[in-house]
Design a protein around this motif. Structure first.
Motif, PDB file in Angstrom:
ATOM      1  N   PHE A  98      -1.765  10.117 -34.638  1.00  0.00           N
ATOM      2  CA  PHE A  98      -1.459  11.406 -34.015  1.00  0.00           C
ATOM      3  C   PHE A  98      -0.949  11.248 -32.583  1.00  0.00           C
ATOM      4  O   PHE A  98      -0.675  12.232 -31.900  1.00  0.00           O
ATOM      5  CB  PHE A  98      -2.699  12.304 -34.013  1.00  0.00           C
ATOM      6  N   MET A  99      -0.815   9.996 -32.120  1.00  0.00           N
ATOM      7  CA  MET A  99      -0.334   9.763 -30.764  1.00  0.00           C
ATOM      8  C   MET A  99       1.080  10.317 -30.594  1.00  0.00           C
ATOM      9  O   MET A  99       1.899  10.237 -31.506  1.00  0.00           O
ATOM     10  CB  MET A  99      -0.339   8.265 -30.450  1.00  0.00           C
ATOM     11  N   LYS A 100       1.369  10.863 -29.412  1.00  0.00           N
ATOM     12  CA  LYS A 100       2.677  11.461 -29.161  1.00  0.00           C
ATOM     13  C   LYS A 100       3.681  10.473 -28.583  1.00  0.00           C
ATOM     14  O   LYS A 100       4.877  10.554 -28.867  1.00  0.00           O
ATOM     15  CB  LYS A 100       2.532  12.664 -28.232  1.00  0.00           C
ATOM     16  N   SER A 159     -14.252   2.671 -11.933  1.00  0.00           N
ATOM     17  CA  SER A 159     -13.991   3.940 -11.263  1.00  0.00           C
ATOM     18  C   SER A 159     -14.280   5.136 -12.155  1.00  0.00           C
ATOM     19  O   SER A 159     -14.832   6.144 -11.721  1.00  0.00           O
ATOM     20  CB  SER A 159     -12.530   4.001 -10.794  1.00  0.00           C
ATOM     21  N   ILE A 160     -13.895   5.021 -13.422  1.00  0.00           N
ATOM     22  CA  ILE A 160     -14.109   6.077 -14.408  1.00  0.00           C
ATOM     23  C   ILE A 160     -14.158   5.405 -15.774  1.00  0.00           C
ATOM     24  O   ILE A 160     -13.297   4.582 -16.089  1.00  0.00           O
ATOM     25  CB  ILE A 160     -12.993   7.136 -14.329  1.00  0.00           C
ATOM     26  N   THR A 161     -15.154   5.693 -16.576  1.00  0.00           N
ATOM     27  CA  THR A 161     -15.347   4.941 -17.813  1.00  0.00           C
ATOM     28  C   THR A 161     -14.823   5.677 -19.045  1.00  0.00           C
ATOM     29  O   THR A 161     -14.861   6.896 -19.115  1.00  0.00           O
ATOM     30  CB  THR A 161     -16.835   4.618 -18.047  1.00  0.00           C
ATOM     31  N   GLY A 162     -14.336   4.883 -20.003  1.00  0.00           N
ATOM     32  CA  GLY A 162     -13.992   5.415 -21.314  1.00  0.00           C
ATOM     33  C   GLY A 162     -12.524   5.391 -21.674  1.00  0.00           C
ATOM     34  O   GLY A 162     -12.166   5.326 -22.846  1.00  0.00           O
ATOM     35  N   ILE A 163     -11.628   5.483 -20.685  1.00  0.00           N
ATOM     36  CA  ILE A 163     -10.195   5.571 -20.974  1.00  0.00           C
ATOM     37  C   ILE A 163      -9.586   4.173 -21.011  1.00  0.00           C
ATOM     38  O   ILE A 163      -9.814   3.365 -20.118  1.00  0.00           O
ATOM     39  CB  ILE A 163      -9.470   6.425 -19.917  1.00  0.00           C
ATOM     40  N   GLY A 164      -8.797   3.919 -22.034  1.00  0.00           N
ATOM     41  CA  GLY A 164      -8.118   2.640 -22.170  1.00  0.00           C
ATOM     42  C   GLY A 164      -6.612   2.802 -22.141  1.00  0.00           C
ATOM     43  O   GLY A 164      -6.074   3.838 -21.736  1.00  0.00           O
ATOM     44  N   ASN A 165      -5.914   1.794 -22.609  1.00  0.00           N
ATOM     45  CA  ASN A 165      -4.455   1.743 -22.522  1.00  0.00           C
ATOM     46  C   ASN A 165      -3.776   2.877 -23.286  1.00  0.00           C
ATOM     47  O   ASN A 165      -2.878   3.541 -22.777  1.00  0.00           O
ATOM     48  CB  ASN A 165      -3.968   0.391 -23.048  1.00  0.00           C
ATOM     49  N   SER A 166      -4.195   3.103 -24.514  1.00  0.00           N
ATOM     50  CA  SER A 166      -3.537   4.103 -25.356  1.00  0.00           C
ATOM     51  C   SER A 166      -3.677   5.509 -24.795  1.00  0.00           C
ATOM     52  O   SER A 166      -2.684   6.242 -24.632  1.00  0.00           O
ATOM     53  CB  SER A 166      -4.116   4.061 -26.774  1.00  0.00           C
ATOM     54  N   TYR A 167      -4.903   5.901 -24.501  1.00  0.00           N
ATOM     55  CA  TYR A 167      -5.127   7.279 -24.079  1.00  0.00           C
ATOM     56  C   TYR A 167      -4.694   7.546 -22.640  1.00  0.00           C
ATOM     57  O   TYR A 167      -4.397   8.690 -22.284  1.00  0.00           O
ATOM     58  CB  TYR A 167      -6.585   7.677 -24.313  1.00  0.00           C
ATOM     59  N   SER A 168      -4.617   6.515 -21.810  1.00  0.00           N
ATOM     60  CA  SER A 168      -4.083   6.742 -20.465  1.00  0.00           C
ATOM     61  C   SER A 168      -2.618   7.178 -20.562  1.00  0.00           C
ATOM     62  O   SER A 168      -2.177   8.077 -19.832  1.00  0.00           O
ATOM     63  CB  SER A 168      -4.219   5.486 -19.599  1.00  0.00           C
ATOM     64  N   ASP A 169      -1.852   6.569 -21.475  1.00  0.00           N
ATOM     65  CA  ASP A 169      -0.462   6.990 -21.666  1.00  0.00           C
ATOM     66  C   ASP A 169      -0.384   8.421 -22.170  1.00  0.00           C
ATOM     67  O   ASP A 169       0.430   9.223 -21.700  1.00  0.00           O
ATOM     68  CB  ASP A 169       0.231   6.064 -22.679  1.00  0.00           C
ATOM     69  N   GLU A 170      -1.224   8.756 -23.150  1.00  0.00           N
ATOM     70  CA  GLU A 170      -1.200  10.094 -23.725  1.00  0.00           C
ATOM     71  C   GLU A 170      -1.607  11.152 -22.694  1.00  0.00           C
ATOM     72  O   GLU A 170      -1.022  12.237 -22.633  1.00  0.00           O
ATOM     73  CB  GLU A 170      -2.136  10.161 -24.933  1.00  0.00           C
ATOM     74  N   ILE A 171      -2.588  10.842 -21.886  1.00  0.00           N
ATOM     75  CA  ILE A 171      -3.062  11.779 -20.857  1.00  0.00           C
ATOM     76  C   ILE A 171      -1.975  12.006 -19.808  1.00  0.00           C
ATOM     77  O   ILE A 171      -1.704  13.144 -19.407  1.00  0.00           O
ATOM     78  CB  ILE A 171      -4.350  11.241 -20.204  1.00  0.00           C
ATOM     79  N   LEU A 172      -1.336  10.934 -19.364  1.00  0.00           N
ATOM     80  CA  LEU A 172      -0.305  11.071 -18.340  1.00  0.00           C
ATOM     81  C   LEU A 172       0.913  11.811 -18.880  1.00  0.00           C
ATOM     82  O   LEU A 172       1.537  12.610 -18.168  1.00  0.00           O
ATOM     83  CB  LEU A 172       0.076   9.693 -17.802  1.00  0.00           C
ATOM     84  N   SER A 186      -9.518  15.974 -20.365  1.00  0.00           N
ATOM     85  CA  SER A 186     -10.413  16.658 -21.295  1.00  0.00           C
ATOM     86  C   SER A 186      -9.678  17.105 -22.552  1.00  0.00           C
ATOM     87  O   SER A 186     -10.166  16.906 -23.669  1.00  0.00           O
ATOM     88  CB  SER A 186     -11.049  17.867 -20.600  1.00  0.00           C
ATOM     89  N   LYS A 187      -8.502  17.698 -22.374  1.00  0.00           N
ATOM     90  CA  LYS A 187      -7.752  18.225 -23.512  1.00  0.00           C
ATOM     91  C   LYS A 187      -7.356  17.122 -24.485  1.00  0.00           C
ATOM     92  O   LYS A 187      -7.581  17.227 -25.700  1.00  0.00           O
ATOM     93  CB  LYS A 187      -6.501  18.945 -23.016  1.00  0.00           C
ATOM     94  N   VAL A 188      -6.776  16.053 -23.985  1.00  0.00           N
ATOM     95  CA  VAL A 188      -6.303  14.962 -24.847  1.00  0.00           C
ATOM     96  C   VAL A 188      -7.468  14.278 -25.556  1.00  0.00           C
ATOM     97  O   VAL A 188      -7.410  14.014 -26.765  1.00  0.00           O
ATOM     98  CB  VAL A 188      -5.484  13.941 -24.029  1.00  0.00           C
ATOM     99  N   GLU A 212     -11.612  15.467 -32.209  1.00  0.00           N
ATOM    100  CA  GLU A 212     -11.580  16.403 -33.341  1.00  0.00           C
ATOM    101  C   GLU A 212     -10.770  15.846 -34.506  1.00  0.00           C
ATOM    102  O   GLU A 212     -11.175  15.939 -35.665  1.00  0.00           O
ATOM    103  CB  GLU A 212     -10.998  17.742 -32.882  1.00  0.00           C
ATOM    104  N   LYS A 213      -9.614  15.268 -34.206  1.00  0.00           N
ATOM    105  CA  LYS A 213      -8.747  14.722 -35.257  1.00  0.00           C
ATOM    106  C   LYS A 213      -9.398  13.524 -35.951  1.00  0.00           C
ATOM    107  O   LYS A 213      -9.364  13.393 -37.171  1.00  0.00           O
ATOM    108  CB  LYS A 213      -7.395  14.319 -34.664  1.00  0.00           C
ATOM    109  N   ILE A 214      -9.992  12.628 -35.163  1.00  0.00           N
ATOM    110  CA  ILE A 214     -10.628  11.439 -35.730  1.00  0.00           C
ATOM    111  C   ILE A 214     -11.855  11.822 -36.551  1.00  0.00           C
ATOM    112  O   ILE A 214     -12.095  11.280 -37.631  1.00  0.00           O
ATOM    113  CB  ILE A 214     -11.002  10.449 -34.606  1.00  0.00           C
ATOM    114  N   ASP A 215     -12.622  12.771 -36.038  1.00  0.00           N
ATOM    115  CA  ASP A 215     -13.811  13.227 -36.751  1.00  0.00           C
ATOM    116  C   ASP A 215     -13.426  13.836 -38.102  1.00  0.00           C
ATOM    117  O   ASP A 215     -14.067  13.571 -39.132  1.00  0.00           O
ATOM    118  CB  ASP A 215     -14.563  14.245 -35.900  1.00  0.00           C
ATOM    119  N   LYS A 216     -12.378  14.632 -38.123  1.00  0.00           N
ATOM    120  CA  LYS A 216     -11.925  15.259 -39.369  1.00  0.00           C
ATOM    121  C   LYS A 216     -11.437  14.219 -40.361  1.00  0.00           C
ATOM    122  O   LYS A 216     -11.720  14.299 -41.558  1.00  0.00           O
ATOM    123  CB  LYS A 216     -10.811  16.263 -39.071  1.00  0.00           C
ATOM    124  N   GLU A 217     -10.725  13.220 -39.874  1.00  0.00           N
ATOM    125  CA  GLU A 217     -10.176  12.182 -40.754  1.00  0.00           C
ATOM    126  C   GLU A 217     -11.260  11.252 -41.286  1.00  0.00           C
ATOM    127  O   GLU A 217     -11.266  10.879 -42.452  1.00  0.00           O
ATOM    128  CB  GLU A 217      -9.125  11.366 -39.993  1.00  0.00           C
TER     129      GLU A 217
END
Length: 257
Positions: free
Chosen positions: A220-222, A155-168, A195-197, A203-208
């Motif tokens: 950095f997960m909340k 349905s939509i590609t790219g989002i997995g378990n971790s970031y779905s929680d952070e986005i919601l 988009s924001k999350v 940005e954080k991963i690229d910097k690290e």
């Protein structure tokens, strides 16, 4: 599992380090997951120049001269590692040795990482490319749980378990909400949260990571993580399984049924 932000940064690093280099030797240590015989894969890629690397959904795609593309799906435990010497990396699946001595390897102790020569084009919209109109239409036709829908790569590609929680969490919507029951204004906010999350994580991963392949980053997960007990506002973090995957959420996230 590497998700969209990790893979986006990995693609950027690979391109910065190896773009324009010619692949001298393709070292195949585990061939069972490749869609063509190992000899055919070597013939297709050895001697070719790496032109571009990009993320497509949950895969990396390496574009070589001669219109050859190699897709890499890291699966659950796969990683990328710079090759430091002539010895194969531990748990190596496939190793890329470029002229001049530089190279990198795909490693996976579970041997599930999957290289695919010339993968089929992906017709499903990407999480960072889907339009708001497409996203609202997607939600309006689904009675599935919103977390399940966000993770559905058909349905939509790219989002997995971790970031779905952070986005919601960012959007204030419960993962147990029914997709089509989410009011339009909340669905619009959810679209913005995607988009924001994801961009913040990139940005954080690229910097690290800088120019090094350091693997997935999650510090950095909340709310997503067994070690995180309280959310940013001091709220208790709860966990349950949805579709066999551990889900982290708070009571403050609004439920739409």
């Amino acid at each position: 599992m590497a998700e969209l932000p990790d893979l986006t940064v990995f693609a950027q690093i690979l391109e910065r380090r190896y773009k324009g280099k010619t692949l001298a030797t393709l070292e195949i240590s585990v061939a069972k997951k490749i869609n063509v015989p190992a000899k055919e894969l070597r013939t297709a890629l050895e001697g070719r120049e790496l032109l571009h690397v990009k993320r497509v959904g949950k895969t990396l795609q390496l574009y070589f001269s001669g219109n050859q593309i190699l897709g890499l799906h890291l699966m659950l435990r796969g990683e990328l590692s710079a090759i430091e010497n002539d010895e194969p990396s531990r748990f190596q699946i496939i190793g890329f040795h470029f002229e001049g001595g530089e190279g990198f390897a795909v490693i996976d102790m579970q041997k599930q990482a999957t290289p695919t020569l010339n993968p089929n084009p992906v017709a499903v919209p990407d999480a960072l490319e889907i339009t708001e109109k497409e996203f609202l239409k997607l939600l309006s036709g689904k009675r599935t749980l919103i977390k399940t829908l966000l993770m559905d790569q058909k349905s939509i590609t790219g989002i997995g378990n971790s970031y779905s929680d952070e986005i919601l969490y960012h959007s204030g919507i419960s993962p147990f909400s029914i997709a089509k029951a989410i009011p339009e204004q909340h669905a619009r906010e959810l679209y913005k949260s995607i988009s924001k999350v994801l961009h913040t994580a990139i940005e954080k991963i690229d910097k690290e990571n800088g120019n090094e392949l350091k693997g997935e980053l999650r510090d950095f997960m909340k709310i997503h993580g067994a070690s995180i007990k309280k959310g940013p506002k001091g709220e208790e973090i709860l966990s349950e399984k949805i579709g066999g995957r551990k889900t982290y959420y708070t009571k403050g996230q609004e439920l739409f049924e």
